[in-house]
Design a protein around this motif. Structure first.
Motif, mmCIF file in Angstrom:
data_model
loop_
_atom_site.group_PDB
_atom_site.id
_atom_site.type_symbol
_atom_site.label_atom_id
_atom_site.label_comp_id
_atom_site.label_asym_id
_atom_site.label_seq_id
_atom_site.Cartn_x
_atom_site.Cartn_y
_atom_site.Cartn_z
ATOM 1 N N ALA A 1 -65.373 70.783 58.012
ATOM 2 C CA ALA A 1 -66.411 70.178 58.845
ATOM 3 C C ALA A 1 -65.968 70.306 60.298
ATOM 4 O O ALA A 1 -64.851 69.911 60.633
ATOM 5 N N SER A 2 -66.835 70.883 61.153
ATOM 6 C CA SER A 2 -66.382 71.124 62.521
ATOM 7 C C SER A 2 -67.489 70.952 63.549
ATOM 8 O O SER A 2 -68.673 71.050 63.250
ATOM 9 N N ASP A 3 -67.034 70.676 64.771
ATOM 10 C CA ASP A 3 -67.876 70.724 65.962
ATOM 11 C C ASP A 3 -66.966 71.162 67.108
ATOM 12 O O ASP A 3 -65.830 71.573 66.866
ATOM 13 N N GLY A 4 -67.408 71.097 68.338
ATOM 14 C CA GLY A 4 -66.631 71.604 69.454
ATOM 15 C C GLY A 4 -65.326 70.887 69.729
ATOM 16 O O GLY A 4 -64.412 71.457 70.318
ATOM 17 N N ASN A 5 -65.203 69.636 69.287
ATOM 18 C CA ASN A 5 -64.011 68.850 69.575
ATOM 19 C C ASN A 5 -63.259 68.377 68.339
ATOM 20 O O ASN A 5 -62.317 67.591 68.464
ATOM 21 N N ALA A 6 -63.661 68.839 67.157
ATOM 22 C CA ALA A 6 -63.005 68.374 65.939
ATOM 23 C C ALA A 6 -63.151 69.391 64.809
ATOM 24 O O ALA A 6 -64.124 70.148 64.772
ATOM 25 N N CYS A 7 -62.183 69.376 63.931
ATOM 26 C CA CYS A 7 -62.279 70.161 62.702
ATOM 27 C C CYS A 7 -61.492 69.442 61.615
ATOM 28 O O CYS A 7 -60.356 69.028 61.833
ATOM 29 N N SER A 8 -62.119 69.285 60.465
ATOM 30 C CA SER A 8 -61.477 68.650 59.316
ATOM 31 C C SER A 8 -61.578 69.571 58.110
ATOM 32 O O SER A 8 -62.570 70.284 57.951
ATOM 33 N N VAL A 9 -60.546 69.533 57.266
ATOM 34 C CA VAL A 9 -60.548 70.252 55.998
ATOM 35 C C VAL A 9 -60.311 69.224 54.904
ATOM 36 O O VAL A 9 -59.374 68.424 54.983
ATOM 37 N N TYR A 10 -61.180 69.225 53.903
ATOM 38 C CA TYR A 10 -61.081 68.324 52.753
ATOM 39 C C TYR A 10 -60.853 69.185 51.522
ATOM 40 O O TYR A 10 -61.539 70.180 51.320
ATOM 41 N N VAL A 11 -59.902 68.769 50.673
ATOM 42 C CA VAL A 11 -59.614 69.481 49.433
ATOM 43 C C VAL A 11 -59.510 68.447 48.316
ATOM 44 O O VAL A 11 -58.861 67.402 48.488
ATOM 45 N N ALA A 12 -60.142 68.727 47.173
ATOM 46 C CA ALA A 12 -60.160 67.773 46.060
ATOM 47 C C ALA A 12 -59.432 68.320 44.841
ATOM 48 O O ALA A 12 -59.415 69.528 44.590
ATOM 49 N N LYS A 13 -58.847 67.393 44.086
ATOM 50 C CA LYS A 13 -58.232 67.703 42.792
ATOM 51 C C LYS A 13 -58.386 66.455 41.934
ATOM 52 O O LYS A 13 -57.858 65.392 42.283
ATOM 53 N N GLY A 14 -59.111 66.586 40.835
ATOM 54 C CA GLY A 14 -59.364 65.416 39.994
ATOM 55 C C GLY A 14 -60.038 64.337 40.817
ATOM 56 O O GLY A 14 -61.017 64.582 41.497
ATOM 57 N N GLY A 15 -59.493 63.134 40.791
ATOM 58 C CA GLY A 15 -60.039 62.015 41.549
ATOM 59 C C GLY A 15 -59.407 61.841 42.908
ATOM 60 O O GLY A 15 -59.489 60.765 43.490
ATOM 61 N N ASP A 16 -58.756 62.872 43.425
ATOM 62 C CA ASP A 16 -58.093 62.792 44.732
ATOM 63 C C ASP A 16 -58.780 63.698 45.743
ATOM 64 O O ASP A 16 -59.269 64.769 45.398
ATOM 65 N N VAL A 17 -58.766 63.276 46.992
ATOM 66 C CA VAL A 17 -59.186 64.117 48.108
ATOM 67 C C VAL A 17 -58.106 63.988 49.181
ATOM 68 O O VAL A 17 -57.709 62.875 49.538
ATOM 69 N N ILE A 18 -57.619 65.121 49.667
ATOM 70 C CA ILE A 18 -56.709 65.141 50.816
ATOM 71 C C ILE A 18 -57.468 65.770 51.966
ATOM 72 O O ILE A 18 -58.150 66.782 51.801
ATOM 73 N N THR A 19 -57.353 65.156 53.138
ATOM 74 C CA THR A 19 -58.009 65.692 54.327
ATOM 75 C C THR A 19 -57.004 65.895 55.452
ATOM 76 O O THR A 19 -56.035 65.158 55.567
ATOM 77 N N TRP A 20 -57.260 66.930 56.231
ATOM 78 C CA TRP A 20 -56.552 67.195 57.487
ATOM 79 C C TRP A 20 -57.611 67.241 58.565
ATOM 80 O O TRP A 20 -58.637 67.892 58.408
ATOM 81 N N SER A 21 -57.376 66.549 59.673
ATOM 82 C CA SER A 21 -58.376 66.503 60.735
ATOM 83 C C SER A 21 -57.696 66.531 62.097
ATOM 84 O O SER A 21 -56.643 65.917 62.281
ATOM 85 N N VAL A 22 -58.294 67.255 63.037
ATOM 86 C CA VAL A 22 -57.844 67.240 64.425
ATOM 87 C C VAL A 22 -59.057 66.929 65.292
ATOM 88 O O VAL A 22 -60.144 67.461 65.057
ATOM 89 N N GLN A 23 -58.859 66.006 66.240
ATOM 90 C CA GLN A 23 -59.901 65.653 67.203
ATOM 91 C C GLN A 23 -59.258 65.647 68.579
ATOM 92 O O GLN A 23 -58.163 65.100 68.753
ATOM 93 N N THR A 24 -59.925 66.249 69.548
ATOM 94 C CA THR A 24 -59.375 66.339 70.896
ATOM 95 C C THR A 24 -60.498 66.284 71.921
ATOM 96 O O THR A 24 -61.625 66.674 71.628
ATOM 97 N N VAL A 25 -60.184 65.811 73.110
ATOM 98 C CA VAL A 25 -61.153 65.851 74.200
ATOM 99 C C VAL A 25 -60.982 67.128 75.015
ATOM 100 O O VAL A 25 -61.793 67.418 75.876
ATOM 101 N N ASN A 26 -59.924 67.879 74.741
ATOM 102 C CA ASN A 26 -59.655 69.091 75.495
ATOM 103 C C ASN A 26 -59.283 70.240 74.561
ATOM 104 O O ASN A 26 -58.119 70.649 74.493
ATOM 105 N N PRO A 27 -60.261 70.784 73.803
ATOM 106 C CA PRO A 27 -59.946 71.837 72.838
ATOM 107 C C PRO A 27 -59.400 73.108 73.476
ATOM 108 O O PRO A 27 -58.734 73.894 72.816
ATOM 109 N N GLY A 28 -59.595 73.299 74.781
ATOM 110 C CA GLY A 28 -59.088 74.480 75.459
ATOM 111 C C GLY A 28 -57.568 74.529 75.546
ATOM 112 O O GLY A 28 -56.989 75.590 75.767
ATOM 113 N N LYS A 29 -56.898 73.381 75.345
ATOM 114 C CA LYS A 29 -55.434 73.332 75.371
ATOM 115 C C LYS A 29 -54.813 73.721 74.029
ATOM 116 O O LYS A 29 -53.606 73.826 73.914
#
Length: 170
Positions: A122-150
């Motif tokens: 899931a993404s937009d200009g200032n954030a991107c998240s990745v969700y992965v599921a296995k059985g009844g579990d979900v692991i997510t990684w997410s980054v959010q920034t006000v300055n994506p150019g850095k």
């Protein structure tokens, strides 16, 4: 300031990322092979984060049983902005709930698979998240920034960390 960061990190795990009890199906029992293996920060170390972002722009400030949060070292004057990189492990959640929450925020959804486990980005200009599921579990990684150019491409950061995590806890 630490109290604010803890509230921010906790809020993400409940509000932005869904309730851990949202699923109507019970999570498989630990050891059944149908869940992820437990590991601090879902198997990713500070050095992995530094490599993924290309520098020391993030400092780990939260470590608990549900995941970790690395604060972005960005401030306006004396006020830290509270943006950062996180990983959370939700037991008893499901991808449909998480996908719906992300879609409601207006982010672009892209289906994916990591190490045989279904997921989405899931993404937009200032954030991107990745969700992965296995059985009844979900692991997510997410980054959010006000300055994506850095930073490198935000989805390349979360994609790299999600892959490392899956290689270590799947």
């Amino acid at each position: 300031m630490t109290r604010i960061l803890l509230l921010l990190a906790t809020g993400c795990s409940v509000v932005a990322c869904g309730s851990p009890t949202a699923s109507t199906t019970p999570a498989p029992a630990p050891g059944s092979g149908e869940t992820f293996r437990s590991a601090e920060c879902n198997g990713v170390a500070d050095a992995d984060v530094t490599r993924a972002v290309g520098g020391t722009l993030f400092t780990r400030v939260v470590v608990n049983d549900a995941g970790c949060f690395w604060q972005e070292n960005t401030a306006l004057g004396d006020v830290e902005l509270g943006m950062g990189l996180s990983t959370w492990w939700y037991r008893g959640s499901d991808l449909d709930t998480e996908r719906s929450l992300e879609r409601d925020t207006g982010r672009t959804i892209t289906e994916l698979e990591v190490n045989g486990n279904k997921g989405f980005q899931a993404s937009d200009g200032n954030a991107c998240s990745v969700y992965v599921a296995k059985g009844g579990d979900v692991i997510t990684w997410s980054v959010q920034t006000v300055n994506p150019g850095k930073l490198p491409d935000l989805c390349s950061i979360t994609g790299t960390l999600a892959q490392l995590s899956q290689d270590r806890v799947n």
